[in-house]
Design a protein around this motif. Structure first.
Motif, PDB file in Angstrom:
ATOM      1  N   ARG A   1      32.278  42.180  49.918  1.00 46.85           N
ATOM      2  CA  ARG A   1      31.363  43.431  49.252  1.00 46.85           C
ATOM      3  C   ARG A   1      32.128  43.888  47.909  1.00 46.85           C
ATOM      4  N   ASN A   2      33.524  42.871  47.319  1.00 45.85           N
ATOM      5  CA  ASN A   2      34.385  43.015  46.154  1.00 45.85           C
ATOM      6  C   ASN A   2      33.312  41.826  44.797  1.00 45.85           C
ATOM      7  N   PHE A   3      32.300  41.420  45.817  1.00 47.19           N
ATOM      8  CA  PHE A   3      32.045  40.085  44.929  1.00 47.19           C
ATOM      9  C   PHE A   3      30.963  41.317  43.735  1.00 47.19           C
ATOM     10  N   ILE A   4      31.247  40.614  42.463  1.00 46.50           N
ATOM     11  CA  ILE A   4      29.598  41.165  41.441  1.00 46.50           C
ATOM     12  C   ILE A   4      28.848  39.637  41.389  1.00 46.50           C
TER      13      ILE A   4
ATOM     14  N   ILE B   1      35.790  37.636  36.334  1.00 53.33           N
ATOM     15  CA  ILE B   1      35.398  38.602  35.601  1.00 53.33           C
ATOM     16  C   ILE B   1      35.656  39.916  35.509  1.00 53.33           C
ATOM     17  N   ASP B   2      35.261  40.773  34.215  1.00 58.19           N
ATOM     18  CA  ASP B   2      35.657  42.531  34.306  1.00 58.19           C
ATOM     19  C   ASP B   2      35.213  43.200  35.349  1.00 58.19           C
ATOM     20  N   ALA B   3      35.829  43.813  35.606  1.00 54.60           N
ATOM     21  CA  ALA B   3      36.360  43.946  37.218  1.00 54.60           C
ATOM     22  C   ALA B   3      35.347  45.982  36.691  1.00 54.60           C
TER      23      ALA B   3
ATOM     24  N   GLY C   1      37.581  32.405  39.510  1.00 57.29           N
ATOM     25  CA  GLY C   1      36.873  33.474  40.679  1.00 57.29           C
ATOM     26  C   GLY C   1      36.998  33.008  42.501  1.00 57.29           C
ATOM     27  N   ARG C   2      37.298  31.891  42.273  1.00 64.53           N
ATOM     28  CA  ARG C   2      37.849  31.759  43.821  1.00 64.53           C
ATOM     29  C   ARG C   2      39.079  32.244  44.332  1.00 64.53           C
TER      30      ARG C   2
ATOM     31  N   LEU D   1      40.252  42.333  36.662  1.00 67.29           N
ATOM     32  CA  LEU D   1      39.504  41.105  37.297  1.00 67.29           C
ATOM     33  C   LEU D   1      38.881  41.254  38.417  1.00 67.29           C
ATOM     34  N   ARG D   2      37.330  40.969  38.722  1.00 64.76           N
ATOM     35  CA  ARG D   2      36.538  41.070  39.895  1.00 64.76           C
ATOM     36  C   ARG D   2      35.955  39.465  40.235  1.00 64.76           C
TER      37      ARG D   2
END
Length: 465
Positions: A211-214, A248-250, A295-296, A395-396
């Protein structure tokens, strides 16, 4: 249900799909070729619209690449990022075809430019598109139109009708009329991307943290053709949690952040989690070989959030991202601005600074600036964070594309679950990239795979007719 009939139907509208459609038409100009793009025209191109280069081997300098980049070195880079979990035969097959892929792109209207400042050593390994991926996509669509390929925008492929290992038709939704259509053909090429935009499917694989992934790429890659292929007993390969996932930028929008959302200063500073603790070696290798593991790494942190922190010494060493950095004159002020405990962040930075072994800083090579004595060492580009102003990027995890897909042979034909081939079903691009990519990523390789297998799919689909 209305019926439309063609010789070859290509499902998808990105680089791989376009290469397939153009190659099929050029192989036999008498064939009726259709391309189904689920997006509106202004969003056409899938993830390819967000790209900027293609990785290519070459034995000597070219007009767009410097020095040389051998097949062995290219494969070694892929081997390292996948931690040895790659099909060497298929990887080398793609790599060996990349020089002609660059030439083919040029011959079909794609223009190239020298690499930009801040992209480290990519000028030697990656050919950059002039105008980025959007320009490449536009060039290929113009070529497809000139060849007489029929393009259907806002036509979403919903299902495949498969009998006795032969695809008979595809059920398509015309999004404008809301009408379902039957598209019949002699051969079908699936180049519709992964399932990275399907939030429910991501959550099935990852749990609540998804749910927090972009979604860094297109919102239209919902994985419907992958589901249809699963139902049709295609051979499915790959881990659903593996893919091209970047830090990436959150602050990036939920979809379509693209290249501009990436934060490229990670290797030049430190990265901390919500507890202001470092958790991985930021200087492990060149950023283009390591950016896709971050990312991971962030996904495994609590609340899927992290912060990249640098100071004023390195601001000219990387390309700025979409959003400006959060700036402060002290570590305490920076901690307050990004919502971290100031004492914890100060302690982390103090310990890090004390461990730095002075060397000759050079962000273009694997320099000798490193730390000594930390639980998590930094092996290259270690500079003390001591010169204000201080900078931070939140970061996200940003998902570009997923690696779970269908097994293919080197003619781009799709395997059934019993390891026999479908008679008239081909695949290219992200939906089959898992034949080579199992984890990790090296910059520009997705476009290499898509171009090589897109062309093969088109040529072999035409031959099958």
């Amino acid at each position: 249900m209305k019926l439309k009939e063609f010789d070859i139907i290509v499902i998808g509208g990105g680089n791989a799909a376009l290469c397939a459609a153009i190659s099929a038409k050029e192989a036999n100009n008498n064939l009726k070729v259709a391309l189904l793009e689920s997006s509106p025209k202004k969003w056409r191109g899938g993830n390819s619209q967000h790209t900027r280069n293609l990785r290519s081997m070459h034995d000597a300098p070219t007009d767009v690449l410097t020095d040389k980049y051998s097949e062995d070195e290219f494969f070694d880079d892929v081997f390292k990022v996948t931690k040895g979990q790659t099909n060497e035969e298929y990887a080398r097959f793609v790599i060996s075809h990349t020089p002609e892929a660059v030439v083919w792109a040029k011959n079909h209207g794609v223009r190239f430019q020298p690499s930009m400042r801040g992209t480290l050593h990519l000028g030697r390994t990656n050919a950059f598109f002039l105008g980025g991926g959007k320009s490449l996509v536009n060039a290929y669509f113009a070529c497809a139109n000139e060849l007489g390929i029929e393009i259907f925008y806002e036509h979403e492929a919903l299902d495949l009708i498969i009998e006795d290992k032969t695809c008979k038709e595809v059920i398509v939704l015309d999004k404008q009329s809301k009408e379902e259509l039957r598209f019949i053909a002699k051969a079908f090429i699936i180049a519709s991307g992964g399932f990275e935009s399907n939030l429910e499917w991501l959550e099935e694989a990852w749990g609540e943290k998804a749910r927090n992934f972009i979604i860094r790429g297109t919102r239209f890659n919902q994985g419907k053709m992958l589901k249809a292929l699963q139902k049709g007993n295609a051979k499915i390969i790959g881990d659903p949690t593996q893919g091209h996932m970047v830090a990436i930028d959150a602050r990036t929008p939920k979809y379509d952040g693209g290249i501009a959302s990436r934060v490229d200063c990670v290797s030049l500073g430190i990265v901390v989690n919500k507890y202001a603790k470092r958790f991985y070696d930021e200087g492990e290798d060149f950023w283009p070989k390591r950016y896709a593991i971050w990312g991971r790494l962030v996904a495994q942190q609590e609340d899927q959030i992290a912060f990249s922190i640098t100071d004023s010494k390195v601001q000219k060493c990387y390309m700025p991202s979409l959003f400006p950095p959060i700036v402060a004159q002290s570590i305490e002020e920076l901690a307050q601005k990004i919502g971290l405990d100031s004492k914890a962040l100060q302690q982390t930075i103090t310990e890090y600074n004390a461990s730095v072994v002075d060397g000759d800083f050079n962000h273009t090579i694997q320099d000798n600036c490193h730390t000594k004595g930390l639980e998590v060492e930094k092996t290259h580009w270690a500079l003390r964070i001591d010169t204000p102003p201080f900078y931070a990027y939140p970061l996200r995890p940003g998902v570009t594309f997923t690696y779970m897909g269908v097994k293919v042979n080197k003619n781009a034909q799709v395997y059934a679950s019993d390891e026999n081939l479908f008679a008239n079903l081909f695949a290219a691009g992200e939906i089959m990239a898992g034949n080579i990519l199992t984890q990790g990523y090296v910059a520009g390789f997705g476009m290499s795979i898509g171009t090589v297998f897109g062309r093969l799919a088109g040529q072999n689909a035409a031959k099958s007719i």
